[in-house]
Motif scaffolding. Structure first.
Motif, mmCIF file in Angstrom:
data_model
loop_
_atom_site.group_PDB
_atom_site.id
_atom_site.type_symbol
_atom_site.label_atom_id
_atom_site.label_comp_id
_atom_site.label_asym_id
_atom_site.label_seq_id
_atom_site.Cartn_x
_atom_site.Cartn_y
_atom_site.Cartn_z
ATOM 1 N N LEU A 134 45.677 50.460 35.217
ATOM 2 C CA LEU A 134 46.723 49.443 35.206
ATOM 3 C C LEU A 134 46.195 48.141 35.811
ATOM 4 O O LEU A 134 45.275 48.152 36.628
ATOM 5 N N PRO A 135 46.745 47.004 35.424
ATOM 6 C CA PRO A 135 46.276 45.726 35.956
ATOM 7 C C PRO A 135 46.343 45.687 37.480
ATOM 8 O O PRO A 135 47.296 46.189 38.086
ATOM 9 N N ASP A 136 45.333 45.090 38.083
ATOM 10 C CA ASP A 136 45.246 44.986 39.541
ATOM 11 C C ASP A 136 44.635 43.631 39.868
ATOM 12 O O ASP A 136 43.409 43.470 39.885
ATOM 13 N N ALA A 137 45.491 42.642 40.110
ATOM 14 C CA ALA A 137 45.028 41.273 40.315
ATOM 15 C C ALA A 137 44.129 41.144 41.531
ATOM 16 O O ALA A 137 43.178 40.353 41.535
ATOM 17 N N ALA A 138 44.400 41.913 42.599
ATOM 18 C CA ALA A 138 43.602 41.791 43.820
ATOM 19 C C ALA A 138 42.165 42.267 43.585
ATOM 20 O O ALA A 138 41.208 41.611 44.009
ATOM 21 N N THR A 139 41.996 43.399 42.905
ATOM 22 C CA THR A 139 40.646 43.875 42.584
ATOM 23 C C THR A 139 39.954 42.912 41.637
ATOM 24 O O THR A 139 38.764 42.610 41.803
ATOM 25 N N VAL B 128 38.479 40.032 43.542
ATOM 26 C CA VAL B 128 37.241 40.363 44.254
ATOM 27 C C VAL B 128 36.066 40.370 43.281
ATOM 28 O O VAL B 128 34.992 39.840 43.582
ATOM 29 N N VAL B 129 36.259 40.961 42.103
ATOM 30 C CA VAL B 129 35.187 40.990 41.105
ATOM 31 C C VAL B 129 34.816 39.577 40.682
ATOM 32 O O VAL B 129 33.633 39.208 40.614
ATOM 33 N N ALA B 130 35.820 38.751 40.395
ATOM 34 C CA ALA B 130 35.565 37.389 39.917
ATOM 35 C C ALA B 130 34.862 36.527 40.956
ATOM 36 O O ALA B 130 34.152 35.574 40.612
ATOM 37 N N SER B 131 35.010 36.849 42.231
ATOM 38 C CA SER B 131 34.422 36.024 43.289
ATOM 39 C C SER B 131 32.902 36.136 43.364
ATOM 40 O O SER B 131 32.246 35.278 43.969
ATOM 41 N N GLY B 132 32.324 37.183 42.791
ATOM 42 C CA GLY B 132 30.886 37.399 42.908
ATOM 43 C C GLY B 132 30.459 38.060 44.200
ATOM 44 O O GLY B 132 29.264 38.278 44.434
#
Length: 458
Positions: A16-21, A24-28
Motif C-alpha cells: 500500500l502507498p506509504d508517503a513517509a517511506t 526517505v527513498v527519494a532523499s537519497g
C-alpha cells in the motif's frame, strides 16, 4: 541477460502507498547509510507508531470503552517505540526481565507494564512485583510463587490477572482450565493483602474477531464470579491479534490465485495457510472498532455494550498493528547469477533479519530495488534473493520477483513495512556478521530527513 517481456508471468504483491517511506527513498539517504554501515540496516518511522496508537485510543473513546493499549515489545526491540508508548499514554507488554528493564529505562512506569509469557522466571516475577507491574498468571504454581514473594515497598500487593485457557484452542500451552481458574480465584481470595486480583486475560492465536469477542465476554462473566468471592476483578486483557494490511484486496486475492511452485527458486512450495493474511478487512484500528461492535454468541449486545455495562476496563496488547508502516529494511546486492529465465541475487545480510522465512513461510510484500546506476536497463527482470551465509536455506525471497530494473551489484533492496516482527525477532550474528543497526528517522518532511541511531545500536 534480456528482460522478460511481461509482468503477468510473475505474481506480484505491491505494498500500500506509504508517503513517509517514499520520502526517505527519494532523499537519497539510504545509499549513504548503506555505505556508512557497510551492511544491511533497518530504518524506523516512529511517527507512524504515534498515528497508529492515537487511532486505537480514538476507537476506544468513540465506543465509550474504558481501555488501555499496551505495546507488545516482542514485536520490535527498538528503544524508540517504548519511548513513544510512554509519551503517548500507552503501556508496554513485556515477557522477560530484559524487556522489563528496557521499558523502565525508556520512560515506562512500572504500573504501566503488563508481564506476560508462560512459567516466568523468579527474577522476572520479583522485578514485576517490586515495580508494581501487572502480571498475567499462567498457572497455579506461578500464582503460588507470586503469593510467597516479599511484598513491594510500603506493602503494595502483587497485581495479577488470571489467564484463561481458550475453549476454542484447548491444546494451547497458555492459560488455565475452568477448574484451575476456580482454584486460582480461591487462592487469591485467601491470600489477603499479598495479592490484588485485577481480572482475567487470554492468549488466542489467529486474527478472527468472533472468537475473540466470545472469549472477552467469557472473561467478563469470570469477573462477576470473582467479584462474588470478594476480589476486585475489574479488568480484562484480550491480547493482540489485530491484523494489518500490507496490500490491497485485489492484489492479495490475485496473488493467491496465480502463484505456483514454478514462481519460486528450486520450486519451493509454501502452504497458503501458512502465509500471513497480507490483506485483511478490517485491519488495524478499524479491526478494533469492528471487534467492539461484534456480538458475542452468548448475548445480543455488542462487546462494547457488555464491557460498559459490566464496568470493566479493556486491556489490549497489539504489536504489529502499532508498527504498521513504522519501518523498513535495506540490503545491498553483492552478487548476481543468471539461472536461465531468472536471476539469483545475493545480498549483504541474511534471512535472519527477515523473520518470516523461519516460520515455514515467506515474507511476500515485493521488495523495492533502488538502482545506484541511473542508466540501469528497465524492463521485467525476475530474481530470487539469497543471503550471505553458506546455507542453501538462507533465502530472503524464494519467489522470483519481477524487478523493473536489471539488478546489479551495489543496488539496494528495500523490504517494506518490516517493523512488526520481521526486523529482529530471529536476528543472529551468524558467521560473525553484525546485527543490522536501527536508524530512527525523526523527520521525513525535509529534503534531507533527520536521522539518528536507536539506543539499541552496539
Amino acid at each position: 541477460m534480456t528482460p522478460s517481456t511481461t509482468t503477468s508471468t510473475w505474481p506480484r504483491l505491491p505494498v500500500l502507498p506509504d508517503a513517509a517511506t517514499d520520502a526517505v527513498v527519494a532523499s537519497g539517504l539510504l545509499a549513504e547509510l548503506a555505505h556508512a554501515f557497510g551492511g544491511p540496516f533497518h530504518f524506523l518511522l516512529p511517527d507512524a507508531f504515534d498515528v497508529n496508537l492515537q487511532a486505537m485510543q480514538d476507537v476506544l473513546a468513540s465506543a465509550g470503552v474504558n481501555g488501555v493499549v499496551y505495546f507488545a515489545k516482542k514485536a520490535n526491540k527498538a528503544a524508540v517505540f517504548a519511548e513513544r508508548a510512554a509519551a503517548g499514554g500507552a503501556g508496554v507488554d513485556v515477557a522477560s526481565a530484559g524487556e522489563l528493564r528496557e521499558a523502565l529505562g525508556h520512560g515506562v512506569r512500572g504500573e504501566h507494564l503488563v508481564v506476560t509469557g508462560p512459567a516466568k522466571a523468579p527474577a522476572l516475577l520479583r522485578l514485576a512485583v517490586q515495580h508494581g507491574a501487572l502480571i498475567a498468571i499462567d498457572a497455579i504454581d506461578e500464582l503460588d510463587a507470586v503469593i510467597t514473594l516479599p511484598p513491594a515497598g510500603q506493602g503494595h500487593p502483587a497485581r495479577v490477572l488470571l489467564r484463561a485457557l481458550p475453549s476454542v484452542q484447548p491444546d494451547s500451552r497458555f492459560g488455565m482450565a475452568a477448574a484451575e481458574l476456580v482454584t486460582a480465584m480461591d487462592r487469591c481470595a485467601t491470600a489477603g493483602d499479598a495479592i490484588r486480583m485485577e481480572g482475567f486475560s487470554f492468549h488466542l492465536s489467529g486474527y478472527a474477531l468472533q472468537p475473540r469477542a466470545d472469549l472477552a465476554a467469557r472473561l467478563i462473566d469470570l469477573c462477576r464470579m470473582a467479584r462474588a468471592r470478594g476480589l476486585q476483578a475489574g479488568r480484562i486483557s484480550i491480547g493482540g491479534g489485530l491484523p494489518i494490511s500490507y496490500t490491497d484486496a485485489d492484489s492479495w486475492h490475485t496473488f493467491l490465485t496465480q502463484h505456483h511452485a514454478r514462481h519460486y527458486h528450486t520450486g519451493k512450495k509454501f502452504p497458503p495457510a501458512d502465509f500471513y493474511p497480507y490483506h485483511s478487512a478490517p485491519s488495524g484500528p478499524a479491526a478494533l472498532a469492528a471487534l467492539l461492535q461484534t456480538r458475542p454468541h452468548t448475548t445480543g449486545a455488542t462487546l462494547a455494550d457488555i464491557i460498559r455495562d459490566a464496568g470493566v476496563q479493556l486491556l489490549l496488547e497489539p504489536g504489529r498493528a502499532l508498527l504498521d508502516r513504522a519501518g523498513a529494511t535495506v540490503f545491498t546486492i553483492q552478487g548476481v547469477k543468471d539461472r536461465g529465465g531468472y536471476r539469483l541475487l545475493t545480498v549483504d545480510g541474511t534471512s535472519l533479519s527477515l523473520s518470516e522465512q523461519w516460520f515455514n513461510s515467506e515474507y511476500l510484500p515485493d521488495p523495492q530495488i533502488i538502482p545506484q546506476d541511473h542508466a540501469a536497463p528497465a524492463g521485467v527482470f525476475p530474481a530470487s534473493v539469497g543471503g550471505a551465509t553458506c546455507l542453501e536455506s538462507d533465502m530472503l525471497t524464494w519467489r522470483k520477483i519481477a524487478f523493473p530494473h536489471l539488478p546489479r551489484a551495489g543496488d539496494l533492496l528495500l523490504y517494506p513495512n518490516t517493523a512488526g516482527y520481521q526486523m529482529d525477532s530471529n536476528e543472529s550474528p551468524f558467521h560473525d556478521l553484525p546485527l543490522p543497526p536501527k536508524v530512527v528517522i525523526d523527520r521525513t518532511d525535509h529534503p534531507r530527513p533527520r536521522w539518528r541511531l536507536d539506543r539499541h545500536f552496539t
